[in-house]
Motif scaffolding. Structure first.
Motif, PDB file in Angstrom:
ATOM      1  N   GLU A  76       0.809  -1.208   0.000  1.00 56.96           N
ATOM      2  CA  GLU A  76       0.000   0.000   0.000  1.00 56.96           C
ATOM      3  C   GLU A  76       0.847   1.266   0.000  1.00 56.96           C
ATOM      4  O   GLU A  76       0.378   2.322  -0.424  1.00 56.96           O
ATOM      5  N   GLY A  77       2.069   1.185   0.500  1.00 52.60           N
ATOM      6  CA  GLY A  77       2.859   2.398   0.656  1.00 52.60           C
ATOM      7  C   GLY A  77       4.308   2.222   0.245  1.00 52.60           C
ATOM      8  O   GLY A  77       4.777   1.112  -0.034  1.00 52.60           O
ATOM      9  N   GLN A 306       4.438   7.661   1.221  1.00 55.12           N
ATOM     10  CA  GLN A 306       3.394   7.871   0.226  1.00 55.12           C
ATOM     11  C   GLN A 306       2.595   6.604   0.015  1.00 55.12           C
ATOM     12  O   GLN A 306       3.027   5.510   0.391  1.00 55.12           O
ATOM     13  N   ALA A 307       1.420   6.764  -0.583  1.00 51.39           N
ATOM     14  CA  ALA A 307       0.587   5.626  -0.939  1.00 51.39           C
ATOM     15  C   ALA A 307       0.850   5.243  -2.390  1.00 51.39           C
ATOM     16  O   ALA A 307       1.179   6.086  -3.225  1.00 51.39           O
ATOM     17  N   ARG A 308       0.693   3.976  -2.694  1.00 50.25           N
ATOM     18  CA  ARG A 308       0.863   3.495  -4.052  1.00 50.25           C
ATOM     19  C   ARG A 308      -0.319   3.929  -4.927  1.00 50.25           C
ATOM     20  O   ARG A 308      -1.474   3.875  -4.503  1.00 50.25           O
ATOM     21  N   ARG A 475       2.546  -4.358  -8.730  1.00 52.27           N
ATOM     22  CA  ARG A 475       1.918  -3.123  -8.266  1.00 52.27           C
ATOM     23  C   ARG A 475       2.802  -2.353  -7.298  1.00 52.27           C
ATOM     24  O   ARG A 475       2.512  -1.205  -6.970  1.00 52.27           O
ATOM     25  N   ASP A 476       3.847  -2.996  -6.798  1.00 50.62           N
ATOM     26  CA  ASP A 476       4.782  -2.345  -5.884  1.00 50.62           C
ATOM     27  C   ASP A 476       6.186  -2.833  -6.205  1.00 50.62           C
ATOM     28  O   ASP A 476       6.615  -3.889  -5.729  1.00 50.62           O
ATOM     29  N   PRO A 477       6.934  -2.089  -7.021  1.00 53.64           N
ATOM     30  CA  PRO A 477       8.246  -2.564  -7.461  1.00 53.64           C
ATOM     31  C   PRO A 477       9.259  -2.747  -6.338  1.00 53.64           C
ATOM     32  O   PRO A 477      10.287  -3.400  -6.546  1.00 53.64           O
ATOM     33  N   PHE A 479       8.972  -4.696  -4.069  1.00 54.23           N
ATOM     34  CA  PHE A 479       8.995  -6.130  -3.785  1.00 54.23           C
ATOM     35  C   PHE A 479       9.918  -6.894  -4.724  1.00 54.23           C
ATOM     36  O   PHE A 479      10.133  -8.097  -4.532  1.00 54.23           O
ATOM     37  N   ASN A 480      10.500  -6.207  -5.694  1.00 52.97           N
ATOM     38  CA  ASN A 480      11.573  -6.836  -6.469  1.00 52.97           C
ATOM     39  C   ASN A 480      12.807  -7.063  -5.607  1.00 52.97           C
ATOM     40  O   ASN A 480      13.681  -7.869  -5.956  1.00 52.97           O
ATOM     41  N   ASN A 481      12.883  -6.348  -4.480  1.00 56.44           N
ATOM     42  CA  ASN A 481      13.996  -6.527  -3.547  1.00 56.44           C
ATOM     43  C   ASN A 481      13.696  -7.574  -2.480  1.00 56.44           C
ATOM     44  O   ASN A 481      14.579  -7.914  -1.690  1.00 56.44           O
ATOM     45  N   PHE A 482      12.464  -8.057  -2.432  1.00 55.70           N
ATOM     46  CA  PHE A 482      12.038  -8.982  -1.384  1.00 55.70           C
ATOM     47  C   PHE A 482      12.653 -10.357  -1.616  1.00 55.70           C
ATOM     48  O   PHE A 482      12.555 -10.921  -2.709  1.00 55.70           O
ATOM     49  N   ILE A 483      13.285 -10.904  -0.598  1.00 55.59           N
ATOM     50  CA  ILE A 483      13.887 -12.238  -0.671  1.00 55.59           C
ATOM     51  C   ILE A 483      13.030 -13.194   0.145  1.00 55.59           C
ATOM     52  O   ILE A 483      12.886 -13.034   1.364  1.00 55.59           O
ATOM     53  N   VAL A 484      12.440 -14.170  -0.514  1.00 60.74           N
ATOM     54  CA  VAL A 484      11.569 -15.127   0.152  1.00 60.74           C
ATOM     55  C   VAL A 484      12.354 -15.887   1.224  1.00 60.74           C
ATOM     56  O   VAL A 484      13.475 -16.338   0.993  1.00 60.74           O
TER      57      VAL A 484
END
Length: 509
Positions: A76-77, A306-308, A475-477, A479-484
């Motif tokens: 969301e942000g 900020q909000a997405r 929808r939130d780039p 999360f391209n940095n998110f490591i599962v």
């Protein structure tokens, strides 16, 4: 009285982790009453429990930085603050694990709050009361608050020490699993429920009730996928002894200083602009919320959060009963088309935004002033009845009672002047997956910017696989940095790991 004036009068709130020179910690302040001279009377007990509430006003918790963790880290942000390290901590780029504003201060203040709870729970049982019921309710308040702080700490860091006694600077507590911490949260909430009242008089507004205990139990059980336990907890609020809640007619009343502590409020933090100090322990310490100073649009606040933009489109996907835009959008977000869509630019504000930008509006004070500051008096609703109704629908769906779940979603939609869910989306039917997919959207539309989305993503398993994370990244780039397997939890502050041989840094860090 609109607010409870909460005074932090406890002798220095020591963290159990030793980050200072022990000789310095052993110094005695001539202005503070030592612990062995305090905790003698019911008045001391009242001061002690009130000091727990004062922790809501610290910048590591709900006065400021908690929102960066709960709202901006979710889809969301986000942050494009010029303070690069701060922005990085909302997009999973964790380099300095001791970064104060992003990690260490929230960890410190969480355990500072827990320390105050432990002081009450350890010392108050030995104090003689003429009012035995009040003694029990004081202990129940402390258990409730300890549970709340441990709940959020376990969701943020997961593998943390579980400390249930007042700590000393030399303590090196063992590390516990998230499951062990959650077991204590459950125990505390159940014990608190037994002794808390259904309601308080006006002079004690803001203290937890039986309903608040059940509300947080529901949140806890939902995160654990204990669907039937969650349903039973919410039964108390919806159809049981605690069924004293209802949706207010004006959605906006949940996000301003007007009509606070209303019938929709299950538990809210009592903020006040009466004192304009800092976030320390001095007599003039602020009791306010600085969220909007950091989240407001440029020229109004700092705009660090900020909000997405995808949220605007989500609100516009489905027209309301009158063929117009979902009215919740106007109270949820600031965005460039706000005036064209709703005529909503007030108090002569000078707006500075790009065509694809949006900001969180909930909690803003644009309804009566043209700027923000560090002293917002708007209460923050940690649990409101709309959240309960949507969680109840989710639990029913998980229990195979999808047909029964519709009515609780419709209660929320009706307030927003949306047509019934079955009418708007007949394709869902009684299909579990289709209903859950729609419910995810319903929670965004109703609860956007209310610090629930990160918990939702974790509960739904949307952070557990690369395929699911890839969908969020569309929808939130960030999360391209998110490591599962790693980014789902924060790193422990490295100073805590270095100072305590019983701590192991979280996996992947």
């Amino acid at each position: 009285m609109k607010k409870i004036l909460l005074y932090s009068t406890l002798l220095g709130a020591l963290l159990f982790f030793n980050s200072c020179n022990e000789d310095e910690l052993n110094l005695t302040s001539p202005n503070d009453l030592p612990a062995d001279q305090f905790w003698k009377s019911p008045t001391d007990a009242e001061k002690g429990v009130n000091a727990i509430y004062a922790m809501f006003y610290k910048d590591g918790l709900w006065a400021r930085w908690m929102y960066f963790r709960m709202d901006l880290t979710s889809d969301e942000g986000f942050s494009k603050s010029p303070w690069a390290e701060l922005a990085d901590w909302t997009r999973f780029n964790y380099v300095n694990y001791n970064f104060w504003e992003g990690n260490s201060v929230t960890f410190r203040d969480s355990y500072k709050a827990i320390f105050r709870c432990n002081q009450v729970l350890t010392n108050v049982p030995d104090i003689e009361f003429t009012d035995a019921a009040r003694k029990e309710s004081i202990l129940a308040e402390a258990k409730f608050m300890r549970a709340v702080h441990y709940f959020y700490a376990a969701e943020l860091w997961e593998n943390i020490p579980l400390v249930l006694e007042p700590s000393e600077p030399t303590d090196r507590p063992a590390q516990n699993t998230k499951e062990e911490v959650f077991a204590q949260v459950e125990k505390d909430l159940n014990e608190a429920f037994a002794a808390l009242p259904l309601s308080w008089d006006i002079n004690n507004t803001g203290r937890p009730t039986k309903g608040a205990a059940k509300g947080f139990l529901a949140k806890l059980y939902m995160q654990q996928h204990r669907w039937n336990d969650a349903k039973l907890a919410m039964d108390f609020l919806i159809s049981g002894e605690g069924a004293q809640y209802s949706l207010v007619s004006n959605y906006k009343d949940n996000f301003t200083a007007a009509n606070e502590n209303n019938t929709e409020s299950v538990f809210e933090i009592q903020f006040s602009g009466e004192r304009l100090g800092g976030t320390g322990e001095d007599a003039n310490a602020a009791m306010s919320n600085s969220r909007q100073q950091f989240f407001a649009p440029r020229s109004i606040g700092w705009s660090d959060g900020q909000a997405r933009n995808w949220l605007i489109g989500a609100f516009k996907e489905e027209p309301n009963q009158n063929g117009g835009i979902d009215e919740r959008l106007r109270h949820t977000l600031f965005y460039p088309q706000l005036q064209a869509d709703f005529g909503d630019l007030t108090y002569g504000r000078t707006w500075q935004w790009g065509t694809d930008e949006a900001w969180f509006r909930k909690g803003a004070r644009d309804y009566y002033r043209n700027n923000e500051d560090y002293y917002a008096e708007v209460n923050y609703r940690l649990v409101r009845y709309a959240d309960i109704l949507l969680m109840y629908a989710e639990a029913l769906n998980e229990l195979g009672q999808t047909a029964d779940a519709y009515q609780y979603v419709d209660m929320v939609r009706t307030r927003a002047k949306m047509v019934s869910l079955a009418t708007a989306h007949p394709e869902i039917g009684n299909n579990h997956d289709s209903f859950l997919a729609r419910l995810k959207k319903e929670r965004v539309l109703e609860l956007c910017g209310e610090s629930v989305r990160w918990l939702d993503l974790k509960r739904w398993g949307d952070l557990d696989t690369q395929a699911a994370v890839d969908v969020i990244a569309q929808r939130d780039p960030d999360f391209n940095n998110f490591i599962v397997g790693k980014s789902i939890r924060l790193p422990l502050p490295q100073s805590e790991v270095d100072n305590n041989p019983n701590l192991t840094q979280n996996h992947g860090y």
